[in-house]
Design a protein around this motif. Sequence first.
Motif, short mmCIF file in Angstrom:
data_model
loop_
_atom_site.label_atom_id
_atom_site.label_comp_id
_atom_site.label_asym_id
_atom_site.label_seq_id
_atom_site.Cartn_x
_atom_site.Cartn_y
_atom_site.Cartn_z
N ASP A 1 0.85 -1.19 0.00
CA ASP A 1 0.00 0.00 0.00
C ASP A 1 0.88 1.25 0.00
N GLU A 2 0.79 2.05 -1.05
CA GLU A 2 1.68 3.21 -1.20
C GLU A 2 1.45 4.27 -0.12
N THR A 3 0.19 4.40 0.30
CA THR A 3 -0.11 5.38 1.36
C THR A 3 0.55 4.96 2.67
N LYS A 4 0.42 3.67 2.97
CA LYS A 4 1.01 3.14 4.20
C LYS A 4 2.54 3.25 4.15
N LYS A 5 3.09 2.95 3.00
CA LYS A 5 4.54 3.04 2.82
C LYS A 5 5.03 4.46 3.10
N GLU B 1 3.56 6.71 4.90
CA GLU B 1 3.41 6.98 6.34
C GLU B 1 4.63 6.50 7.13
N ILE B 2 5.11 5.31 6.77
CA ILE B 2 6.29 4.76 7.47
C ILE B 2 7.52 5.62 7.20
N TYR B 3 7.73 5.98 5.93
CA TYR B 3 8.88 6.83 5.60
C TYR B 3 8.82 8.14 6.40
N ASN B 4 7.62 8.73 6.47
CA ASN B 4 7.46 10.00 7.18
C ASN B 4 7.76 9.82 8.67
N HIS B 5 7.32 8.68 9.22
CA HIS B 5 7.54 8.43 10.65
C HIS B 5 9.02 8.18 10.94
N VAL B 6 9.69 7.53 10.00
CA VAL B 6 11.14 7.31 10.15
C VAL B 6 11.87 8.66 10.19
#
Length: 414
Positions: A199-203, A205-210
């Motif tokens: 899921d590109e949206t979820k991906k 989100e993870i990058y942003n959180h990192v």
Amino acid sequence: MKTTKYIALFTLALGLSATSCKDAKKENTQEEPTATVEKVVPENLKWSERMMLSEIHRFPEATKLDFATRARWTYTPGLVLSACARVYEATDKQEYYDYIYDYADTLIDSTGTIDTYSLEKQNLDMIKSGDVLLFLYPITKEERFLKAMQTLDSQLESQPTTSDGGYWHKKIYPYQMWLDGLYMAEPFHTKYANDYIQDETKKEEIYNHVVLQFDLIQKHSRDEASGLLYHGWDESKEQKWANKETGNSQHFWSRGMGWYGMAMVDVLDFLPENHPGREKIIKYLNQYAEAVTKVQDESGLWWQVLDQGDREGNYLEATGTSMFTYTFAKGVNKGYLPEKYLEVANKAYNGLLENLVTVEENGVVNLNQCCAVAGLGGNPYRDGSFEYYIGEKIRANDPKGTGPFIMASLELNK
């Protein structure tokens, strides 16, 4: 008179006999071949292989890395085995792959359950060995390894955070961010998202959180005057080690800063080129490199407490130095840092070889003067004082030094 004469002759004969025996012994000694010690580690290899083979010699079972008495899932084997994976990729020698595989094979059962791991503890340190699975799964396609990675990812999805989104280092250390945590979790999380989140949206989100983790550690832990970062930050400001105004711990710890540098250069391997967070992390890395270089000792090494080299009891420490060497060498090789930092890395590496690396007769390589462990809080309580950092046990061949030494050796092609 006769008796005296016989005694004199007897003494002369004894003397000649003794001399003759001595000469014979001398000749025999010269003829005996010198005993040779069999080389466990060949000395014609590069330092990366020499240290990796030395680790395998010290710990034939990968699960016992870090002087463990029983198999356990923890961050130190993950660190050394990440280095081992790079040695394997550089040499294609089966023994390195087998050593890595043995760790995961021993600790992960057929259902993907990780032995000795507890999700409930929410301990960021436990994520680090996930890098082993990121390496193995594409090769083996063993479903149990994928399931174990999914478990580690689920920990990061549920990890408690500070009010602004920073991961607590462990559940037992509430409201605390430590520099260590960024290396433990973020390279794994970024690569896992890259390779396994569809899921590109979820991906995203993870990058942003990192990236947010780096933003927050810069915001809360960086000392504006020196550019160095404090080991820990307590949002609640309740810990005895925490400054009551800032929440920061008292000192700049060498290995804490080392973890942070390695986190930056490794996360950049997986964060997409077009993600805005890349430029921020590269900026943080350059600020970091400038600050760390200023406190490098003339020997090329770094002190246990970074900015207090002239203080009694402080010492030149191997694990932090190895981490800085790797960070600078990789930073330059990847184009994140200016070329001048390659000189800093080489000076540090030579300092390690000249001062802290020894080789045994059998070729086994030792990395000496490693801080065994350091943390904040807990029981017995670690107060983060200068006396605390210099008072922790010092030992040889700590994996928190040998792993980065191997990776630095590869980056510098030594």
